[in-house]
Design a protein around this motif. Structure first.
Motif, PDB file in Angstrom:
ATOM      1  N   LEU A 111      -6.730   6.957  -2.429  1.00  0.00           N
ATOM      2  CA  LEU A 111      -6.512   7.755  -3.634  1.00  0.00           C
ATOM      3  C   LEU A 111      -7.321   7.173  -4.793  1.00  0.00           C
ATOM      4  O   LEU A 111      -7.865   7.906  -5.627  1.00  0.00           O
ATOM      5  CB  LEU A 111      -5.010   7.768  -3.964  1.00  0.00           C
ATOM      6  CG  LEU A 111      -4.548   8.677  -5.095  1.00  0.00           C
ATOM      7  CD1 LEU A 111      -5.021  10.095  -4.876  1.00  0.00           C
ATOM      8  CD2 LEU A 111      -3.027   8.648  -5.206  1.00  0.00           C
ATOM      9  N   SER A 112      -7.424   5.841  -4.838  1.00  0.00           N
ATOM     10  CA  SER A 112      -8.187   5.248  -5.939  1.00  0.00           C
ATOM     11  C   SER A 112      -9.666   5.606  -5.821  1.00  0.00           C
ATOM     12  O   SER A 112     -10.343   5.780  -6.833  1.00  0.00           O
ATOM     13  CB  SER A 112      -7.983   3.732  -5.987  1.00  0.00           C
ATOM     14  OG  SER A 112      -8.605   3.121  -4.878  1.00  0.00           O
ATOM     15  N   ILE A 113     -10.156   5.759  -4.599  1.00  0.00           N
ATOM     16  CA  ILE A 113     -11.560   6.148  -4.425  1.00  0.00           C
ATOM     17  C   ILE A 113     -11.773   7.584  -4.920  1.00  0.00           C
ATOM     18  O   ILE A 113     -12.715   7.884  -5.655  1.00  0.00           O
ATOM     19  CB  ILE A 113     -11.961   6.037  -2.937  1.00  0.00           C
ATOM     20  CG1 ILE A 113     -11.969   4.568  -2.513  1.00  0.00           C
ATOM     21  CG2 ILE A 113     -13.330   6.667  -2.700  1.00  0.00           C
ATOM     22  CD1 ILE A 113     -12.179   4.358  -1.027  1.00  0.00           C
ATOM     23  N   VAL A 148      -2.398  -2.084  -4.266  1.00  0.00           N
ATOM     24  CA  VAL A 148      -2.317  -0.747  -4.839  1.00  0.00           C
ATOM     25  C   VAL A 148      -1.743   0.221  -3.795  1.00  0.00           C
ATOM     26  O   VAL A 148      -1.988   0.068  -2.602  1.00  0.00           O
ATOM     27  CB  VAL A 148      -3.706  -0.304  -5.344  1.00  0.00           C
ATOM     28  CG1 VAL A 148      -4.720  -0.270  -4.207  1.00  0.00           C
ATOM     29  CG2 VAL A 148      -3.639   1.047  -6.016  1.00  0.00           C
ATOM     30  N   PHE A 149      -1.006   1.219  -4.268  1.00  0.00           N
ATOM     31  CA  PHE A 149      -0.311   2.120  -3.361  1.00  0.00           C
ATOM     32  C   PHE A 149      -1.263   2.763  -2.354  1.00  0.00           C
ATOM     33  O   PHE A 149      -1.051   2.680  -1.141  1.00  0.00           O
ATOM     34  CB  PHE A 149       0.418   3.206  -4.168  1.00  0.00           C
ATOM     35  CG  PHE A 149       0.962   4.314  -3.328  1.00  0.00           C
ATOM     36  CD1 PHE A 149       1.972   4.084  -2.419  1.00  0.00           C
ATOM     37  CD2 PHE A 149       0.450   5.606  -3.437  1.00  0.00           C
ATOM     38  CE1 PHE A 149       2.479   5.104  -1.637  1.00  0.00           C
ATOM     39  CE2 PHE A 149       0.950   6.632  -2.662  1.00  0.00           C
ATOM     40  CZ  PHE A 149       1.968   6.373  -1.759  1.00  0.00           C
ATOM     41  N   SER A 150      -2.314   3.410  -2.836  1.00  0.00           N
ATOM     42  CA  SER A 150      -3.252   4.027  -1.895  1.00  0.00           C
ATOM     43  C   SER A 150      -4.674   3.741  -2.335  1.00  0.00           C
ATOM     44  O   SER A 150      -5.126   4.210  -3.389  1.00  0.00           O
ATOM     45  CB  SER A 150      -3.029   5.536  -1.836  1.00  0.00           C
ATOM     46  OG  SER A 150      -4.171   6.152  -1.251  1.00  0.00           O
ATOM     47  N   THR A 170      -6.917  -1.304   3.856  1.00  0.00           N
ATOM     48  CA  THR A 170      -5.895  -2.330   3.662  1.00  0.00           C
ATOM     49  C   THR A 170      -6.549  -3.648   3.252  1.00  0.00           C
ATOM     50  O   THR A 170      -6.063  -4.332   2.347  1.00  0.00           O
ATOM     51  CB  THR A 170      -5.093  -2.537   4.963  1.00  0.00           C
ATOM     52  OG1 THR A 170      -4.869  -1.257   5.536  1.00  0.00           O
ATOM     53  CG2 THR A 170      -3.789  -3.239   4.708  1.00  0.00           C
ATOM     54  N   GLU A 171      -7.672  -3.947   3.909  1.00  0.00           N
ATOM     55  CA  GLU A 171      -8.391  -5.167   3.534  1.00  0.00           C
ATOM     56  C   GLU A 171      -8.813  -5.122   2.074  1.00  0.00           C
ATOM     57  O   GLU A 171      -8.607  -6.055   1.307  1.00  0.00           O
ATOM     58  CB  GLU A 171      -9.681  -5.273   4.361  1.00  0.00           C
ATOM     59  CG  GLU A 171      -9.558  -5.988   5.676  1.00  0.00           C
ATOM     60  CD  GLU A 171     -10.837  -5.783   6.486  1.00  0.00           C
ATOM     61  OE1 GLU A 171     -10.710  -5.419   7.663  1.00  0.00           O
ATOM     62  OE2 GLU A 171     -11.944  -5.959   5.913  1.00  0.00           O
ATOM     63  N   ALA A 172      -9.425  -4.000   1.712  1.00  0.00           N
ATOM     64  CA  ALA A 172      -9.930  -3.869   0.352  1.00  0.00           C
ATOM     65  C   ALA A 172      -8.787  -3.957  -0.654  1.00  0.00           C
ATOM     66  O   ALA A 172      -8.882  -4.638  -1.678  1.00  0.00           O
ATOM     67  CB  ALA A 172     -10.673  -2.556   0.195  1.00  0.00           C
TER      68      ALA A 172
END
Lengths: 731, 64
Positions: free
Chosen positions: A238-240, A233-235, B42-44
């Motif tokens: 941002l998803s959080i 996913v891009f960021s 990044t890991e997640a």
């Protein structure tokens, strides 16, 4: 560290849910096409159980709970197993979940056409089915949280958060909105009345959109889109933010469904503010989705899966822009009760949910059936046909909604309503209804292609499915390892703890809900009592139950908004009426304000027409109103009033606190008979047929003649009935 | 004082103001906590792609 274990994913359950998605999706959309055609050709209302008012809830329930529901369960089972490296808690629970849900859908498909409904939109199913839904939901939750407990992956990926929020919030919404007092094995009255019922219903209704049609599909997006794009996913950050903002803000937005109604203005304003705020996280999510495809855009041209995802996410962006816009009070004044709403929900349900589901299905098909997708070309054709279909659909309904909204409020040079005849604002929409039907047909032919493609793919499956064994790390114990591995980073720690995480979500949802619910229920000035408003008589109550049974609320509102064009339009004998007041609805279990005016508002119907007009109109609306698209109800003139059931209805209302007198508590049936004889006598005096005294239609007419009468009582500035000469029908 | 009196005496805007403040607080807290977490993120973010390691996880992708 212990030895690594092995694990077999349960894909059989995913195969079941995916097949059910396409099956029920086809049925739900076909019913949708049928009700759409009924609005263009009312003669298609061929039997009582096939009338618009009974079928439209079947359509909405099937698309939401059967199509989207089965899809979200399939997505949750497929992705969560892989994200947390664990199998669902028990195969038996998975089976109970699957078959239980299908049974619920089947019982909805039977009871709704039979007229068993609670009369609240998207929450129509009657109390025994409501209990079954709660039961199956608990099975799902146990199976899901058991899987998280057994997980081998420390971190819970953001998709899983969205699933957790779905499971918890839907349970809360469903339980509290469905609270009701049963009065027969299949019938009940809502615990809440009037304003409070409306508030609860749209708190539920809007959050069903949020937590049944949005969060699980965002979870789906955050898992399947990276898979299909082969890029993370891009960021993640941002998803959080996307997640927590949605969970916090969505719950507040419900009252935007009730602008300019009898809901207190502060509540509607609150709903509006939070709706506008929703725009930001929603677009954050959309941008996050689209940017995930960075560097993979060339593949979109070749891959129908990515095509579906790109358009689906774009529709998410469109719908989450349109929604906040429609929640702005002045826009809502135009859009509410019109087909603009219908455009909006189809952009969301067909554009966002549908396209995400199809993208996922085509991505899953080769993996689930362990073979190649039968035809990529057919999937691409499906994509284009569906895209054109949804575009036609949405544009036609925008045009219809804005046209009708503007016609309602238009005044001519002399200061009179330009279109005083409501029917004129309906017949004007016919061309757009045909375009809509065409769009719908295209979309449905798309899902039929998907069904065929899936069937052909399934046919080339191997003789037995290989069950993949994967090596997984040892089981994660809640808390312990989380702490050891990540020295106290609170979020890392908390999100590793599904229980704590779930509690946080529940707290966010419950606190926000209470902020609105407590004042709505407790502020005394919210619902000023009106002394002249009295409970319905037993016969009127029976008639009201017919109104609910026939789903009249799918076409008629009962809410005159405080606009000049409405008080004039729904006034009597040239005198503008009062707009609707909260105090008028205190005995309305459930409320029947409606959300769409395919026909005129009925809040002030009492005294507007005479008994004979109503009888002829119910028998055949086209006999009194040329060009009407209201269904015929000849069965109301045939079926006998079930006097035996009336006492139970009154008793249930008494339980709910409706102040009935001693007579009604003792012998409500006798009161109903007496009133039926009065109504029938009036009917005969007006030249109507004899012998209808104990027919359903008499009760319904009694209810119609009661609507809006109480607020006029004792007021000499408002006429009691229309002038003696019958109002010319239609033109 | 009964709860209904208490609630009636607060002006309705109090609720929205309180709510906005709570939301703002939570939002800032989350944004702050996640301002620097790049490796963890990044890991997640790689998690959905990790299960591709399984033998059957790469059947025919529906390409032309």
């Amino acid at each position: 560290m212990t030895q690594p274990d092995t694990l077999r994913y349960d894909d059989a359950i995913v195969r079941k849910f995916v097949a059910a998605t396409i099956f029920w999706g086809t049925i739900g959309m076909l019913v949708g096409l049928y009700v759409a055609l009924q609005l263009a050709v009312p003669q298609l209302n061929v039997a009582p159980y096939l009338t618009f008012g009974r079928l439209r809830p079947l359509h909405t329930n099937a698309v939401i709970f059967a199509f989207a529901g089965n899809a979200l369960f399939g997505a949750v089972y497929y992705s969560t197993q892989r994200l947390v490296k664990a199998r669902p808690l028990s195969d038996l629970l998975s089976k109970i979940h699957f078959w239980g849900w299908q049974l619920i859908i089947a019982s909805a498909a039977i009871t709704l056409p039979l007229g068993y409904t609670e009369g609240k939109e998207y929450a129509e199913l009657e109390w025994p089915i409501d209990i079954a839904i709660a039961g199956v939901w608990v099975v799902f939750a146990v199976n899901f949280f058991g899987m998280l407990r057994n997980r081998r992956e420390q971190h819970l990926y953001v998709a899983v958060w969205f699933y957790i929020a779905t499971i918890i919030t839907v349970a809360i919404l469903h339980i509290f909105n469905s609270l009701a007092v049963p009065w027969s094995p299949l019938k009940s009255y809502s615990l809440y009345a009037g304003v409070e019922d409306a508030f609860m219903q749209w708190w539920y209704g809007h959050n069903a959109v949020a937590f049944f049609l949005t969060t699980p599909f965002l979870g789906l997006m955050y898992y399947f889109l990276p898979k299909a794009a082969e890029k993370p996913v891009f960021s993640y950050r941002l998803s959080i933010l996307h997640f927590w903002s949605l969970v916090f803000i969505y719950i507040w937005a419900g009252p935007h469904h009730l602008h300019y109604t009898a809901l207190p203005q502060w509540a509607a304003t609150l709903g509006m503010l939070f709706s506008v705020m929703l725009w930001m996280p929603s677009w954050g999510g959309m941008i996050n989705g689209l940017l995930t495809l960075r560097g993979a855009w060339n593949r979109v041209a070749a891959d129908p899966v990515l095509k579906f995802f790109v358009v689906g996410i774009t529709f998410y962006g469109m719908s989450t822009f349109e929604g906040p816009m429609m929640s702005i009070r002045s826009v809502n004044a135009l859009s509410h009760y019109t087909d603009w709403n219908i455009a909006h929900v189809h952009g969301g349900a067909l554009g966002w949910v549908g396209f995400m589901v199809f993208g996922m299905t085509y991505w899953l098909a080769p993996r689930l059936y362990q073979t190649k997708l039968w035809s990529t070309k057919l999937a691409t054709v499906h994509f284009w046909v569906a895209t054109i279909g949804i575009a036609l659909y949405v544009v036609a309904m925008w045009a219809a909604g804005i046209t009708q909204g503007l016609m309602w409020r238009a005044f001519d040079d002399t200061g009179r309503l330009q279109y005083p005849d409501f029917l004129e604002t309906v017949t004007r929409l016919m061309p757009m209804y045909w375009v809509r039907a065409l769009g719908g047909t295209l979309y449905i032919s798309g899902i039929l292609m998907a069904a065929y493609n899936l069937f052909k793919t399934w046919q080339t499956r191997p003789a037995t499915y290989a069950e993949v064994e994967v090596e997984v790390p040892p089981r994660v114990r809640d808390g312990a390892t989380a702490k050891a591995e990540h020295h106290g980073h609170w979020h890392r720690k908390y999100e590793g703890l599904p229980a704590t995480f779930s509690v946080l979500v529940a707290v966010a949802v419950i606190v926000a809900s209470l902020f609105e619910i407590v004042p709505t229920f407790l502020i005394k000035s919210n619902v000023p009592r009106i002394a002249t408003v009295k409970p319905y008589t037993p016969l009127e109550l029976y008639g009201r139950d017919i109104y609910i049974r026939e789903g009249c609320y799918n076409c008629h509102s009962q809410m005159v908004r405080p606009f000049v064009d409405e008080t004039v339009r729904y006034g009597l004998g040239g005198v503008p009426t009062e707009y609707s007041k909260p105090g008028e609805f205190v005995y309305d279990h459930p409320f029947q304000w409606g959300s769409r005016r395919i026909g005129p508002d009925l809040a002030r119907e009492g005294g507007r027409r005479d008994e004979y007009w109503h009888l002829r109109h119910f028998d055949n609306p086209r006999s009194t109103s040329k060009g009407s698209i209201m269904p015929r109800y000849p069965h109301l003139l045939r079926d006998d009033i079930d006097y035996g059931s009336i006492q139970a209805r009154i008793n249930a209302m008494v339980t709910l606190g409706v102040p009935y007198g001693a007579d009604a508590k003792r012998d409500a049936a006798a009161m109903a008979r007496a009133q039926a004889e009065e109504v029938a006598a009036k009917l005969v005096k007006l030249g109507g047929p004899a012998g209808k005294t104990h027919k359903d239609v008499i009760a319904l007419i009694a209810y119609m003649q009661r609507l809006g009468v109480d607020i006029r009582a004792g007021r000499n500035d408002l006429p009691e009935a229309a002038p003696a000469a019958p109002t010319p029908a239609g033109k | 004082m009964r709860l209904s009196e208490l609630v009636s005496n607060l002006t309705p805007t109090t609720y929205s103001q309180l709510a906005l403040l709570i939301f703002l607080g939570v939002f800032i807290a989350i944004a702050w906590r996640h301002r620097r977490l790049t490796t963890a993120h990044t890991e997640a973010a790689a998690l959905p792609l990790a299960d591709d390691a399984a033998p059957l996880a790469r059947p025919e992708v529906p390409h032309e």
